[in-house]
Each structure stands twice: as structure tokens, then as C-alpha cells.
Design an enzyme around this catalytic site. Sequence first.
Site, PDB file in Angstrom:
ATOM      1  N   GLU A   1     -17.104 -14.497   1.126  1.00 38.74           N
ATOM      2  CA  GLU A   1     -16.685 -13.200   1.679  1.00 38.74           C
ATOM      3  C   GLU A   1     -16.581 -12.232   0.513  1.00 38.74           C
ATOM      4  O   GLU A   1     -15.890 -12.535  -0.469  1.00 38.74           O
ATOM      5  CB  GLU A   1     -15.310 -13.309   2.331  1.00 38.74           C
ATOM      6  CG  GLU A   1     -15.320 -14.056   3.646  1.00 38.74           C
ATOM      7  CD  GLU A   1     -13.928 -14.372   4.177  1.00 38.74           C
ATOM      8  OE1 GLU A   1     -13.843 -15.173   5.111  1.00 38.74           O
ATOM      9  OE2 GLU A   1     -12.943 -13.833   3.635  1.00 38.74           O
ATOM     10  N   ARG A  48       2.179   2.894  -2.626  1.00 41.15           N
ATOM     11  CA  ARG A  48       0.972   2.108  -2.391  1.00 41.15           C
ATOM     12  C   ARG A  48       1.118   1.425  -1.044  1.00 41.15           C
ATOM     13  O   ARG A  48       1.843   0.426  -0.910  1.00 41.15           O
ATOM     14  CB  ARG A  48       0.779   1.092  -3.516  1.00 41.15           C
ATOM     15  CG  ARG A  48       0.418   1.730  -4.845  1.00 41.15           C
ATOM     16  CD  ARG A  48      -0.818   2.589  -4.750  1.00 41.15           C
ATOM     17  NE  ARG A  48      -1.502   2.748  -6.028  1.00 41.15           N
ATOM     18  CZ  ARG A  48      -2.675   3.362  -6.158  1.00 41.15           C
ATOM     19  NH1 ARG A  48      -3.272   3.912  -5.089  1.00 41.15           N
ATOM     20  NH2 ARG A  48      -3.250   3.466  -7.331  1.00 41.15           N
ATOM     21  N   GLU A  88      -9.657  12.697 -12.543  1.00 44.52           N
ATOM     22  CA  GLU A  88      -8.432  12.018 -12.103  1.00 44.52           C
ATOM     23  C   GLU A  88      -7.231  12.386 -12.979  1.00 44.52           C
ATOM     24  O   GLU A  88      -6.139  12.603 -12.479  1.00 44.52           O
ATOM     25  CB  GLU A  88      -8.624  10.497 -12.101  1.00 44.52           C
ATOM     26  CG  GLU A  88      -9.520   9.983 -10.998  1.00 44.52           C
ATOM     27  CD  GLU A  88      -8.900  10.089  -9.592  1.00 44.52           C
ATOM     28  OE1 GLU A  88      -7.693  10.385  -9.476  1.00 44.52           O
ATOM     29  OE2 GLU A  88      -9.641   9.890  -8.613  1.00 44.52           O
ATOM     30  N   GLU A 125      -4.094  14.170 -11.201  1.00 44.38           N
ATOM     31  CA  GLU A 125      -2.838  13.427 -11.052  1.00 44.38           C
ATOM     32  C   GLU A 125      -1.739  13.888 -11.994  1.00 44.38           C
ATOM     33  O   GLU A 125      -0.558  13.762 -11.676  1.00 44.38           O
ATOM     34  CB  GLU A 125      -3.084  11.922 -11.237  1.00 44.38           C
ATOM     35  CG  GLU A 125      -3.952  11.358 -10.121  1.00 44.38           C
ATOM     36  CD  GLU A 125      -3.992   9.839 -10.082  1.00 44.38           C
ATOM     37  OE1 GLU A 125      -4.524   9.308  -9.098  1.00 44.38           O
ATOM     38  OE2 GLU A 125      -3.491   9.182 -11.025  1.00 44.38           O
ATOM     39  N   GLY A 169     -13.125 -12.917  -7.749  1.00 44.55           N
ATOM     40  CA  GLY A 169     -13.390 -13.993  -6.810  1.00 44.55           C
ATOM     41  C   GLY A 169     -13.780 -13.498  -5.426  1.00 44.55           C
ATOM     42  O   GLY A 169     -14.423 -14.220  -4.666  1.00 44.55           O
ATOM     43  N   GLU A 192     -15.051  -4.874  -7.417  1.00 44.65           N
ATOM     44  CA  GLU A 192     -14.446  -3.697  -8.061  1.00 44.65           C
ATOM     45  C   GLU A 192     -14.469  -3.803  -9.593  1.00 44.65           C
ATOM     46  O   GLU A 192     -13.944  -4.751 -10.168  1.00 44.65           O
ATOM     47  CB  GLU A 192     -12.994  -3.512  -7.621  1.00 44.65           C
ATOM     48  CG  GLU A 192     -12.372  -2.252  -8.211  1.00 44.65           C
ATOM     49  CD  GLU A 192     -10.907  -2.049  -7.829  1.00 44.65           C
ATOM     50  OE1 GLU A 192     -10.490  -0.894  -7.734  1.00 44.65           O
ATOM     51  OE2 GLU A 192     -10.190  -3.039  -7.627  1.00 44.65           O
ATOM     52  N   GLU A 221      -5.960  15.460  -1.394  1.00 46.51           N
ATOM     53  CA  GLU A 221      -5.432  15.419  -0.025  1.00 46.51           C
ATOM     54  C   GLU A 221      -5.012  13.967   0.297  1.00 46.51           C
ATOM     55  O   GLU A 221      -5.769  13.030   0.017  1.00 46.51           O
ATOM     56  CB  GLU A 221      -6.566  15.865   0.924  1.00 46.51           C
ATOM     57  CG  GLU A 221      -6.165  16.082   2.365  1.00 46.51           C
ATOM     58  CD  GLU A 221      -5.318  17.336   2.566  1.00 46.51           C
ATOM     59  OE1 GLU A 221      -4.615  17.398   3.565  1.00 46.51           O
ATOM     60  OE2 GLU A 221      -5.367  18.262   1.708  1.00 46.51           O
ATOM     61  N   GLU A 230      -2.582  12.313  -1.098  1.00 42.12           N
ATOM     62  CA  GLU A 230      -1.938  11.663  -2.239  1.00 42.12           C
ATOM     63  C   GLU A 230      -0.647  12.406  -2.577  1.00 42.12           C
ATOM     64  O   GLU A 230      -0.669  13.628  -2.762  1.00 42.12           O
ATOM     65  CB  GLU A 230      -2.836  11.733  -3.483  1.00 42.12           C
ATOM     66  CG  GLU A 230      -3.797  10.586  -3.651  1.00 42.12           C
ATOM     67  CD  GLU A 230      -4.443  10.566  -5.046  1.00 42.12           C
ATOM     68  OE1 GLU A 230      -4.730   9.472  -5.518  1.00 42.12           O
ATOM     69  OE2 GLU A 230      -4.665  11.636  -5.648  1.00 42.12           O
TER      70      GLU A 230
END
Lengths: 174, 174
Positions: free
Chosen positions: A38, A63, A91, A95, A114, A118, A137, A139
Site C-alpha cells: 500500500e 495538527r 513557506e 508562516e 515504508g 514523501e 487559507e 491555516e
Amino acid sequence: MKNFEEKTLSEKKEFNGKCITVSTYDVELSDGKKTFREVIHHPGGVVVVAQKGEKILMVKQYRYPIKQVSLELPAGRLEKGEKPDDAIKRELEEETGHIAKTWKSLGYIYTTPGVCDEKLYLYYATDLEFKKQNPDEGEIIEFFEYNLDEILSMIKDGRINDAKTICALTRAFL
Amino acid sequence: MKNFEEKTLSEKKEFNGKCITVSTYDVELSDGKKTFREVIHHPGGVVVVAQKGEKILMVKQYRYPIKQVSLELPAGRLEKGEKPDDAIKRELEEETGHIAKTWKSLGYIYTTPGVCDEKLYLYYATDLEFKKQNPDEGEIIEFFEYNLDEILSMIKDGRINDAKTICALTRAFL
């Protein structure tokens, strides 16, 4: 060394989201056995250790997946077609409101190889100047400045638990 | 400090796999705005810094999502209902053939809290004894022993890119 490679026999697309996609694969191992995998496909992202004098810039945000506020380095996902070197400048400014004159690559990491592809590109930025915070938007982010020794003690005692944050600081100051 | 919490309005289950599940959520931010979140639900896992004299045990395996061999600490996913303290002993023995008499918790990390709830419990193990390597079906793993200074230089120069490995070693030796 062993031969490790796995050969893809077939792919089934399972989920096509706005950020991630998920596929399952039938694969053949190097010993000829068959199994399945997967895989979460992720666009990748960027993380920065931004140092302003003695201070490191950090951000706090909720988060949703872990249902808690997390203290992290400024970071974000690559937008479609965006280069990491551009994404990290965007970013940092969104931020924390800062722009940096001096940038250095700290390589990259895989957050969870695994099950997900990413790849996060890590940076070290100095010569900072404050302009204006301008989050995306959807955040809600607050930024803070910490001394490096405070951050290291928060990594050690578990107040900082975000993997990319620990990795980037380790690459910067190891 | 700002109020960050996000309220779940609705959930849609998108993918139900053997390892992960994926849901999308409509959420309300603390400022009243509405947005959505894609979340990968992961069972969590365990990672160990296992030290044998001057050496640290490492494993090499093919990571299908990133299509390459990765050098990592011994680690694995929690099985259904399994406690982290038990899982890490099982994984260390399966992947390296070693059992350890002395265990210490190094806390936990979130590998990618923006999109996934994966929580990895980190351990430091000493007083090791070799028995017999016994990897899972569908796993082809080789284990190696490295000096700590070799490992730190591989973290620094990017030969080690696995986030959990960098985090656990940082917690152990920071």
C-alpha cells in the site's frame, strides 16, 4: 549485499485526494515471492531552520490528524510544479513573515518510507528580515523565536515530537 | 496563545487498506471558517537504537514507496492490540536476531502530523545477545553493525535519510 529490488506486477488506484493519492500494488520480491504494497503518494515538501541571531524561528499550529497543537519548524508542501528552493522561501514568508538572504541545503529526508513516498527538502537560512506574516487559507499559525538550547532540550524531553523538525535541526547543528 | 482547535463536522471513509485507512473530514477552524482535511490513519510503530558495545544495529531493506534500499534502525508497525513495549522486542528479534536485557523509552515522534496520525515509539536497548534473525513474510532485510561516529557522519552527509532513524539517534545521543 542481497538483491533487494521489488518488481511491480500491477497497480490499483484506491484514492485520489487533493493532497495525497493512494495505490495498492502487487509486487514480486527479489526471491520470487509475491506480496502487495500500500503506497501513499505525496507531493513532497520543504522545512527550514531559520536562524535570526541567537534565535530559531518556530511555528505552532493545530495538527488535525493528531488532534493537538504541534511546535515545528516552518514547513509546507510543494505546490504543483514548484521547485523546493522556491517553495521554502514562500513557506518561510507565509508562516513567519520573514525573508532570508542566505540559504543552504541540508539535503532531504523520507518521513515514512515504508508506506509513503514523501520526500522533504531541508534548509538552513540566515540573514533574516521581518516583513509580514501571511498564512494560507485554512491555516492558523503562530510563530515564536527560541534559543537553540531551549529547542534542543524540548527535543530531548519530548515537548518537540515532530520528526521533520528534529531531523532538520540535527542536520543543521550535529 | 491563539485558540487552534478544529471541530469535525463530518467524516467520509475513502480507503480501507491492510495497513492504513484514509478518511476525509469537513472541519471548522477556530475562526469559524470551514475547510477539509485528508487524514491517513496508521496503526503506529516502534523504533530502536540497539547498542552492542561500541556498535549500533542497523538494517538495510528495499523501501518500495521510494524505490530504493534504505539504511535504518530496526523498526516496525504495531500489530493489532499489540503494546509498543512488546512490539519493539519482537521487531528487534525478527529483524536482527538480537534480544536485549535493558530497555529505556526515548518517547515518541509523529512522522508527518500534517496528514497522518502515525506515532512511533522510540527505544534505547543495551545488553544484547544474538539468537537468530527471523524476518516477516514479505520482508527481505540485512542487518549491519556500525560505530556511532560512522552513523552520525552518514546522517550529516545524507547517506541516512530515514526520519525515524535520525530522530531516535538524536534522542538517544543528543
